[in-house]
Design a protein around this motif. Structure first.
Motif, mmCIF file in Angstrom:
data_model
loop_
_atom_site.group_PDB
_atom_site.id
_atom_site.type_symbol
_atom_site.label_atom_id
_atom_site.label_comp_id
_atom_site.label_asym_id
_atom_site.label_seq_id
_atom_site.Cartn_x
_atom_site.Cartn_y
_atom_site.Cartn_z
ATOM 1 N N LEU A 198 -8.629 -76.257 -2.759
ATOM 2 C CA LEU A 198 -8.174 -75.704 -2.922
ATOM 3 C C LEU A 198 -7.247 -74.329 -4.533
ATOM 4 O O LEU A 198 -7.173 -73.753 -4.128
ATOM 5 C CB LEU A 198 -7.364 -75.570 -1.523
ATOM 6 C CG LEU A 198 -6.895 -75.724 -0.533
ATOM 7 C CD1 LEU A 198 -6.296 -76.107 0.995
ATOM 8 C CD2 LEU A 198 -8.680 -74.912 -0.001
ATOM 9 N N GLY A 199 -6.507 -75.455 -4.911
ATOM 10 C CA GLY A 199 -6.310 -75.111 -6.144
ATOM 11 C C GLY A 199 -5.235 -75.913 -6.435
ATOM 12 O O GLY A 199 -4.448 -76.147 -6.070
ATOM 13 N N PRO A 200 -4.954 -75.578 -8.170
ATOM 14 C CA PRO A 200 -3.268 -76.376 -8.173
ATOM 15 C C PRO A 200 -1.861 -76.125 -7.529
ATOM 16 O O PRO A 200 -1.397 -76.117 -8.182
ATOM 17 C CB PRO A 200 -3.180 -76.671 -9.600
ATOM 18 C CG PRO A 200 -3.713 -75.239 -9.970
ATOM 19 C CD PRO A 200 -4.837 -74.914 -8.777
ATOM 20 N N ASP A 201 -1.589 -74.906 -6.921
ATOM 21 C CA ASP A 201 -0.015 -74.291 -7.086
ATOM 22 C C ASP A 201 -0.307 -73.428 -5.372
ATOM 23 O O ASP A 201 -1.238 -73.360 -5.502
ATOM 24 C CB ASP A 201 0.311 -73.268 -8.697
ATOM 25 C CG ASP A 201 -0.841 -72.229 -8.751
ATOM 26 O OD1 ASP A 201 -1.522 -71.496 -7.647
ATOM 27 O OD2 ASP A 201 -1.202 -71.863 -9.521
ATOM 28 N N ARG A 202 1.065 -72.127 -5.539
ATOM 29 C CA ARG A 202 0.816 -72.408 -4.187
ATOM 30 C C ARG A 202 0.870 -70.875 -4.502
ATOM 31 O O ARG A 202 -0.375 -70.566 -2.890
ATOM 32 C CB ARG A 202 2.003 -71.987 -3.577
ATOM 33 C CG ARG A 202 3.540 -73.569 -3.553
ATOM 34 C CD ARG A 202 4.343 -73.323 -2.865
ATOM 35 N NE ARG A 202 4.616 -72.489 -2.135
ATOM 36 C CZ ARG A 202 5.745 -71.798 -1.136
ATOM 37 N NH1 ARG A 202 6.290 -71.562 -2.739
ATOM 38 N NH2 ARG A 202 5.665 -71.248 -0.415
ATOM 39 N N ASP A 203 0.322 -69.986 -5.058
ATOM 40 C CA ASP A 203 -0.919 -69.400 -5.058
ATOM 41 C C ASP A 203 -1.661 -69.454 -4.956
ATOM 42 O O ASP A 203 -2.306 -68.767 -3.874
ATOM 43 C CB ASP A 203 -0.302 -68.598 -6.430
ATOM 44 C CG ASP A 203 1.466 -67.506 -6.727
ATOM 45 O OD1 ASP A 203 1.794 -67.466 -5.703
ATOM 46 O OD2 ASP A 203 1.582 -67.864 -7.848
ATOM 47 N N SER A 204 -2.460 -70.232 -5.738
ATOM 48 C CA SER A 204 -3.761 -70.410 -5.361
ATOM 49 C C SER A 204 -4.287 -70.606 -4.111
ATOM 50 O O SER A 204 -4.994 -70.733 -3.519
ATOM 51 C CB SER A 204 -4.318 -71.236 -5.749
ATOM 52 O OG SER A 204 -4.230 -71.251 -7.456
ATOM 53 N N ILE A 205 -3.514 -71.423 -3.478
ATOM 54 C CA ILE A 205 -3.638 -72.189 -1.586
ATOM 55 C C ILE A 205 -3.466 -71.343 -0.582
ATOM 56 O O ILE A 205 -3.836 -70.855 -0.485
ATOM 57 C CB ILE A 205 -2.546 -73.906 -1.758
ATOM 58 C CG1 ILE A 205 -2.981 -74.189 -2.289
ATOM 59 C CG2 ILE A 205 -2.905 -73.677 -0.400
ATOM 60 C CD1 ILE A 205 -2.192 -75.520 -2.543
ATOM 61 N N GLY A 206 -2.500 -70.185 -0.835
ATOM 62 C CA GLY A 206 -1.695 -69.199 -0.567
ATOM 63 C C GLY A 206 -3.642 -67.902 -0.639
ATOM 64 O O GLY A 206 -3.406 -67.367 0.841
ATOM 65 N N ARG A 207 -4.024 -67.722 -1.433
ATOM 66 C CA ARG A 207 -5.605 -66.704 -1.521
ATOM 67 C C ARG A 207 -6.415 -67.719 -0.295
ATOM 68 O O ARG A 207 -6.777 -66.853 -0.005
ATOM 69 C CB ARG A 207 -5.537 -66.778 -3.139
ATOM 70 C CG ARG A 207 -4.201 -66.106 -3.331
ATOM 71 C CD ARG A 207 -4.749 -65.218 -5.366
ATOM 72 N NE ARG A 207 -4.399 -64.933 -5.701
ATOM 73 C CZ ARG A 207 -2.979 -65.533 -7.186
ATOM 74 N NH1 ARG A 207 -3.314 -67.038 -7.407
ATOM 75 N NH2 ARG A 207 -2.500 -65.319 -7.401
ATOM 76 N N GLU A 208 -6.330 -69.092 -0.864
ATOM 77 C CA GLU A 208 -7.499 -69.618 -0.041
ATOM 78 C C GLU A 208 -7.336 -69.686 1.306
ATOM 79 O O GLU A 208 -7.998 -69.070 2.456
ATOM 80 C CB GLU A 208 -7.561 -70.705 -0.241
ATOM 81 C CG GLU A 208 -7.782 -70.858 -1.356
ATOM 82 C CD GLU A 208 -9.922 -70.750 -1.262
ATOM 83 O OE1 GLU A 208 -10.294 -70.853 -0.465
ATOM 84 O OE2 GLU A 208 -10.543 -69.879 -2.693
ATOM 85 N N LYS A 209 -5.577 -69.412 1.787
ATOM 86 C CA LYS A 209 -5.083 -69.917 3.350
ATOM 87 C C LYS A 209 -5.295 -68.065 3.277
ATOM 88 O O LYS A 209 -6.002 -68.081 5.664
ATOM 89 C CB LYS A 209 -4.151 -70.164 3.446
ATOM 90 C CG LYS A 209 -4.219 -71.383 3.009
ATOM 91 C CD LYS A 209 -3.188 -72.570 3.262
ATOM 92 C CE LYS A 209 -3.072 -73.744 3.236
ATOM 93 N NZ LYS A 209 -4.089 -74.593 4.130
ATOM 94 N N ALA A 210 -5.387 -66.904 3.062
ATOM 95 C CA ALA A 210 -5.235 -65.919 3.129
ATOM 96 C C ALA A 210 -6.653 -64.965 3.350
ATOM 97 O O ALA A 210 -7.062 -64.551 4.760
ATOM 98 C CB ALA A 210 -4.789 -64.997 2.537
ATOM 99 N N GLY A 211 -7.422 -66.118 3.718
ATOM 100 C CA GLY A 211 -9.206 -65.419 3.842
ATOM 101 C C GLY A 211 -9.027 -65.798 5.232
ATOM 102 O O GLY A 211 -10.620 -64.824 5.685
ATOM 103 N N ILE A 212 -8.535 -66.093 5.820
ATOM 104 C CA ILE A 212 -9.396 -66.088 7.358
ATOM 105 C C ILE A 212 -7.885 -64.276 8.284
ATOM 106 O O ILE A 212 -9.004 -64.178 8.943
ATOM 107 C CB ILE A 212 -8.079 -66.951 8.493
ATOM 108 C CG1 ILE A 212 -6.615 -66.977 8.305
ATOM 109 C CG2 ILE A 212 -8.173 -68.129 7.967
ATOM 110 C CD1 ILE A 212 -5.766 -68.140 9.135
#
Length: 423
Positions: free
Chosen positions: A170-184
């Motif tokens: 998902l990525g190394p930081d909260r911003d990257s992970i947040g972008r992946e989770k926003a995909g829903i």
């Protein structure tokens, strides 16, 4: 040989795809379209996030059931039985229903490889589409954007929290992970953000997707009192509610997000919302979320397995002062073990570390856990054991009346403790 039993089907699924995780929607979409892609329910709510997903699903199920609606819930992983993953009107899917669904999926997929998780996700879709549901509640497995659950266009989504976990995907930081989770999220449809300080990457991505964002702390709020709490919305709705029966301060945020989804979708009449929400605070089905198993010393089991979950455990321990705390802890190789241990710190009197390498290839030996613990907490009292059963027995033997035993760190730990206490 064709699988016949549920156990045979699950074993078979492990070998259909070379990879245990293969994120992407193309393969699962192709199979679902071959199955005619029927609607799952009149309404669909998808729940994503790092922690709190299972509890939020449980609150939604409890509230909507209290409203007289027929609800299907898809969650993962399971604790004791695979059947727990798919629940319709409060009842776990039967072996026979799962086998029939797997047979339909197998017939449809032809040459398309599916992962174990994708088989289960399609089975949930298939069984829900046949059940005449009012609401389907889907829990994201990993991330969001490329998770098989995201094949379905949800009427509303909840993103509970965003923190570091599964960083290799998902990525190394909260911003990257947040972008992946926003995909829903979907354009023009509600996206409930459950934490007060979400990463900017999440909010930027939700805006880019055109979602109608409702944020905790801005669009809806929680006010806590001594014996109750209140849920408030910017439209002047105010609900006075009993405390959630699920322990831990973080459960107020999970409950608030669930209420926000019900409210924004108008799944119940506004005049009934307070009664329904109050009913949903009682006995939501979410085992191993700070679940007390009785006894003195009191045994508590939790599926917390990353630093954010450990901080929630720390908050709960701080709010529940008592005797010494014995930890029965085991973890998988992709988890931030040091971060978990640091979050709990000196709140743990004695660590009873359990090896999980016999349960799963991803399981860490107790010796590895001990090495990390000595680096993070050099003065910590610690013993190591080959499995959870031995670690639990040792914790029980060394704990005194008034102490607590907190078993946590992995679904494998929680499952082993629940099985042991059921003997």
């Amino acid at each position: 040989m064709k699988p016949r039993t549920l156990a045979e089907w699950l074993d078979y699924q492990q070998g259909v795809h070379a990879l245990g995780v293969d994120l992407g929607l193309d393969r699962v979409r192709a199979v679902w379209e071959r199955m005619d892609a029927p609607p799952l329910a009149r309404h669909v709510i998808t729940v994503g996030g790092t922690n709190g997903k299972g509890s939020t699903v449980a609150f939604l199920e409890a509230m909507l059931t209290a409203a007289g609606q027929k609800v299907g819930c898809y969650t993962s992983p399971h604790l004791l039985r695979y059947n727990e993953r798919i629940r319709i009107a409060g009842v776990d899917a039967s072996d026979a229903a799962l086998i029939e669904s797997f047979e339909r999926i197998e017939l449809a997929r032809g040459e398309i490889p599916l992962t174990y998780f994708e088989f289960g996700t399609l089975a949930a879709f298939d069984l829900f589409s046949r059940a005449g549901l009012d609401v389907a509640v889907l829990e994201v497995g990993l991330g969001g954007r490329l998770d098989a659950v995201n094949l379905i266009d949800a009427d509303a989504v909840i993103i509970t929290t965003v923190d570091l976990d599964h960083v290799e995907w998902l990525g190394p930081d909260r911003d990257s992970i947040g972008r992946e989770k926003a995909g829903i999220a979907r354009r023009g449809r509600p996206a409930i953000v459950g934490e007060l300080d979400p990463p900017s990457g999440l909010l930027e991505a939700l805006t880019a997707h055109g979602a109608s964002v409702e944020r905790a702390g801005q669009d809806f709020w929680v006010e806590r009192s001594v014996h109750h709490w209140a849920w408030l919305h910017r439209d002047d709705t105010r609900l006075t509610l009993p405390d959630p029966e699920l322990a831990a301060p973080v459960q107020y945020a999970n409950a608030a997000s669930a209420i926000a989804a019900v409210h924004t979708l108008k799944l119940v009449e506004l005049a009934e919302l307070e009664r329904i929400a109050a009913a949903g605070m009682h006995q939501p089905r979410a085992p191993a979320r700070l679940q007390p198993l009785g006894g003195d010393p009191l045994l508590i089991v939790d599926v917390g397995h990353n630093p954010q979950a450990a901080r929630a455990l720390a908050d709960w321990l701080d709010a529940q002062p008592g005797g010494r705390v014995h930890a029965v802890y085991g973890a998988l190789s992709d988890k931030d073990v040091g971060g978990v241990m640091a979050a709990l710190g000196t709140r743990i009197t004695h660590w009873h570390l359990a090896g999980l390498e016999q349960d799963t290839p991803r399981g860490l030996p107790a010796s590895v856990l001990a090495g990390v613990l000595h680096q993070v907490l050099p003065r910590a009292a610690v013993d190591t054991y080959p499995n959870v059963r031995h670690a639990l027995a040792a914790a029980r033997a060394s704990a005194r009346f008034g102490d607590r035993i907190l078993a946590f760190g992995s679904f494998f730990v929680a499952a082993a403790v629940l099985e042991e206490t059921a003997r």
